[in-house]
Design a protein around this motif. Structure first.
Motif, PDB file in Angstrom:
ATOM      1  N   LEU A 185      -3.836  12.212   1.030  1.00  0.00           N
ATOM      2  CA  LEU A 185      -4.033  12.556  -0.164  1.00  0.00           C
ATOM      3  C   LEU A 185      -4.649  11.312  -1.032  1.00  0.00           C
ATOM      4  O   LEU A 185      -5.650  11.642  -1.755  1.00  0.00           O
ATOM      5  N   LYS A 186      -4.107  10.232  -0.821  1.00  0.00           N
ATOM      6  CA  LYS A 186      -4.404   8.946  -1.744  1.00  0.00           C
ATOM      7  C   LYS A 186      -3.757   7.922  -1.151  1.00  0.00           C
ATOM      8  O   LYS A 186      -2.645   7.885  -0.728  1.00  0.00           O
ATOM      9  N   THR A 187      -4.553   6.754  -1.073  1.00  0.00           N
ATOM     10  CA  THR A 187      -3.791   5.628  -1.073  1.00  0.00           C
ATOM     11  C   THR A 187      -3.986   4.415  -2.206  1.00  0.00           C
ATOM     12  O   THR A 187      -4.986   4.610  -2.985  1.00  0.00           O
ATOM     13  N   GLU A 188      -2.709   3.661  -2.479  1.00  0.00           N
ATOM     14  CA  GLU A 188      -2.958   2.887  -3.645  1.00  0.00           C
ATOM     15  C   GLU A 188      -2.547   1.656  -3.316  1.00  0.00           C
ATOM     16  O   GLU A 188      -1.310   1.298  -2.931  1.00  0.00           O
ATOM     17  N   SER A 189      -2.663   0.353  -3.977  1.00  0.00           N
ATOM     18  CA  SER A 189      -2.111  -0.801  -3.652  1.00  0.00           C
ATOM     19  C   SER A 189      -1.508  -0.970  -4.847  1.00  0.00           C
ATOM     20  O   SER A 189      -2.020  -0.972  -6.290  1.00  0.00           O
ATOM     21  N   VAL A 190      -0.331  -1.282  -4.697  1.00  0.00           N
ATOM     22  CA  VAL A 190       0.547  -1.688  -5.774  1.00  0.00           C
ATOM     23  C   VAL A 190       1.261  -3.184  -5.724  1.00  0.00           C
ATOM     24  O   VAL A 190       1.916  -3.357  -4.493  1.00  0.00           O
ATOM     25  N   ASN A 191       1.575  -3.683  -6.890  1.00  0.00           N
ATOM     26  CA  ASN A 191       2.243  -4.996  -6.779  1.00  0.00           C
ATOM     27  C   ASN A 191       3.795  -4.797  -6.823  1.00  0.00           C
ATOM     28  O   ASN A 191       4.120  -3.636  -7.375  1.00  0.00           O
ATOM     29  N   TYR A 192       4.424  -5.854  -6.281  1.00  0.00           N
ATOM     30  CA  TYR A 192       5.880  -5.620  -6.185  1.00  0.00           C
ATOM     31  C   TYR A 192       6.425  -5.360  -7.537  1.00  0.00           C
ATOM     32  O   TYR A 192       6.164  -6.040  -8.496  1.00  0.00           O
ATOM     33  N   GLY A 193       7.357  -4.409  -7.581  1.00  0.00           N
ATOM     34  CA  GLY A 193       7.666  -3.946  -9.112  1.00  0.00           C
ATOM     35  C   GLY A 193       7.085  -3.010  -9.654  1.00  0.00           C
ATOM     36  O   GLY A 193       7.464  -2.434 -10.714  1.00  0.00           O
ATOM     37  N   GLY A 194       5.531  -2.770  -9.166  1.00  0.00           N
ATOM     38  CA  GLY A 194       4.722  -1.922  -9.945  1.00  0.00           C
ATOM     39  C   GLY A 194       4.905  -0.395  -9.597  1.00  0.00           C
ATOM     40  O   GLY A 194       5.774  -0.185  -8.737  1.00  0.00           O
ATOM     41  N   SER A 195       4.382   0.549 -10.160  1.00  0.00           N
ATOM     42  CA  SER A 195       4.555   1.958  -9.824  1.00  0.00           C
ATOM     43  C   SER A 195       3.315   2.305  -9.339  1.00  0.00           C
ATOM     44  O   SER A 195       1.939   1.967  -9.789  1.00  0.00           O
ATOM     45  N   THR A 250       0.781  -1.201   0.278  1.00  0.00           N
ATOM     46  CA  THR A 250       0.146  -0.074   0.060  1.00  0.00           C
ATOM     47  C   THR A 250       0.854   1.358  -0.216  1.00  0.00           C
ATOM     48  O   THR A 250       1.825   1.458   0.835  1.00  0.00           O
ATOM     49  N   VAL A 251       0.635   2.118  -0.945  1.00  0.00           N
ATOM     50  CA  VAL A 251       1.334   3.342  -1.086  1.00  0.00           C
ATOM     51  C   VAL A 251       0.328   4.484  -0.795  1.00  0.00           C
ATOM     52  O   VAL A 251      -0.733   4.605  -0.976  1.00  0.00           O
ATOM     53  N   THR A 252       0.766   5.332   0.293  1.00  0.00           N
ATOM     54  CA  THR A 252      -0.025   6.562   0.845  1.00  0.00           C
ATOM     55  C   THR A 252       0.609   7.597   0.559  1.00  0.00           C
ATOM     56  O   THR A 252       1.839   7.885   0.670  1.00  0.00           O
ATOM     57  N   PHE A 253      -0.124   8.574  -0.226  1.00  0.00           N
ATOM     58  CA  PHE A 253       0.289  10.022  -0.210  1.00  0.00           C
ATOM     59  C   PHE A 253      -0.020  10.946   0.721  1.00  0.00           C
ATOM     60  O   PHE A 253      -1.229  10.968   1.095  1.00  0.00           O
ATOM     61  N   VAL A 254       0.871  11.611   1.459  1.00  0.00           N
ATOM     62  CA  VAL A 254       0.434  12.411   2.683  1.00  0.00           C
ATOM     63  C   VAL A 254       0.716  13.980   2.324  1.00  0.00           C
ATOM     64  O   VAL A 254       2.015  14.082   1.779  1.00  0.00           O
ATOM     65  N   ASP A 255      -0.104  14.985   2.523  1.00  0.00           N
ATOM     66  CA  ASP A 255       0.131  16.438   2.402  1.00  0.00           C
ATOM     67  C   ASP A 255       0.949  16.884   3.471  1.00  0.00           C
ATOM     68  O   ASP A 255       1.328  15.809   4.157  1.00  0.00           O
ATOM     69  N   TRP A 256       1.481  18.056   3.337  1.00  0.00           N
ATOM     70  CA  TRP A 256       2.526  18.557   4.034  1.00  0.00           C
ATOM     71  C   TRP A 256       1.732  18.706   5.484  1.00  0.00           C
ATOM     72  O   TRP A 256       2.725  18.486   6.660  1.00  0.00           O
TER      73      TRP A 256
END
Length: 223
Positions: A209-219, A198-204
């Protein structure tokens, strides 16, 4: 070979015929006539043919293909006989030490009696990790118990199971499972599940701002 009598003699010639000479008033020379013969006379019914017997048998865990009981003229050849092992066994040798199979005995000059000998065969189970760490092959006797080895490792993946088919459509085995060694070499393939993160984007200000599930090696895609 010569046999001497009181009034007649006989000899077996190299061509296997028998010839006799001397007193034949009682037909003892075997030429179908009577009288006295100073020269060798052919004995009716010769040449005498010397024959030998070839006997083949199969020991435990095998059978024979071909004529197992042969009568062969001296100097002639027998016919082929093959030792056929049962499933999971292999031919070792004949009891006279001959390892030729099929065998054909040639220029026969004596009786022969031999038995085909068989032994358990060994087969190998190989392991294809399909990108994971290597796993040693297992070589054992037919019918013996094979224990499935521990799971290999692979960065970014979780081991699922072993399978007899690379695409997972065959028989499934887990580490520690057992099965009887088959009568053929076999390969087990590692099946994997790709790890997801799980990739989480956080504001300052720590606002998500966003969470995204990403497979190993993905973007992940930024918001």
């Amino acid at each position: 070979e010569i046999a001497l009598g009181g009034y007649h003699s006989c000899a077996r010639i190299n061509d296997a015929t028998m010839r006799c000479w001397g007193d034949n008033f009682y037909g003892q020379l075997g030429n179908g006539e009577a009288g006295f013969y100073a020269t060798p006379q052919l004995v009716i019914g010769t040449p005498f043919i010397v024959t030998y017997t070839l006997s083949y048998s199969a020991g435990p865990h095998g059978a024979l293909s071909g004529d197992s009981a042969q009568t062969v003229n001296a100097g002639d050849d027998g016919t082929p006989v093959e030792a056929v092992p049962d499933t999971g066994y292999r031919f070792v040798q004949w009891s006279d030490g001959n390892t030729t199979n099929p065998r054909t005995d040639t220029n026969v000059g004596a009786n022969l009696s031999v038995t085909a000998e068989f032994a358990l065969d060994q087969f190998t189970v190989s392991f294809d990790s399909q990108g994971g760490s290597p796993v040693d092959a297992i070589t054992q006797d037919f019918g013996s118990t094979v224990t499935v080895p521990a799971a290999p490792t692979r960065t970014g993946y979780t081991f699922a199971h072993w399978n007899t088919a690379a695409d997972g459509t065959g028989t499934t085995y887990a580490p520690g499972d057992t099965f009887a060694m088959p009568a053929t070499d076999q390969t087990l393939f590692a099946l994997w599940t790709i790890n997801t993160y799980t990739v989480t984007f956080v504001d300052w200000d720590a606002t998500v701002l966003k969470t995204e599930s990403v497979n190993y090696g993905g973007s992940a895609t930024a918001p």
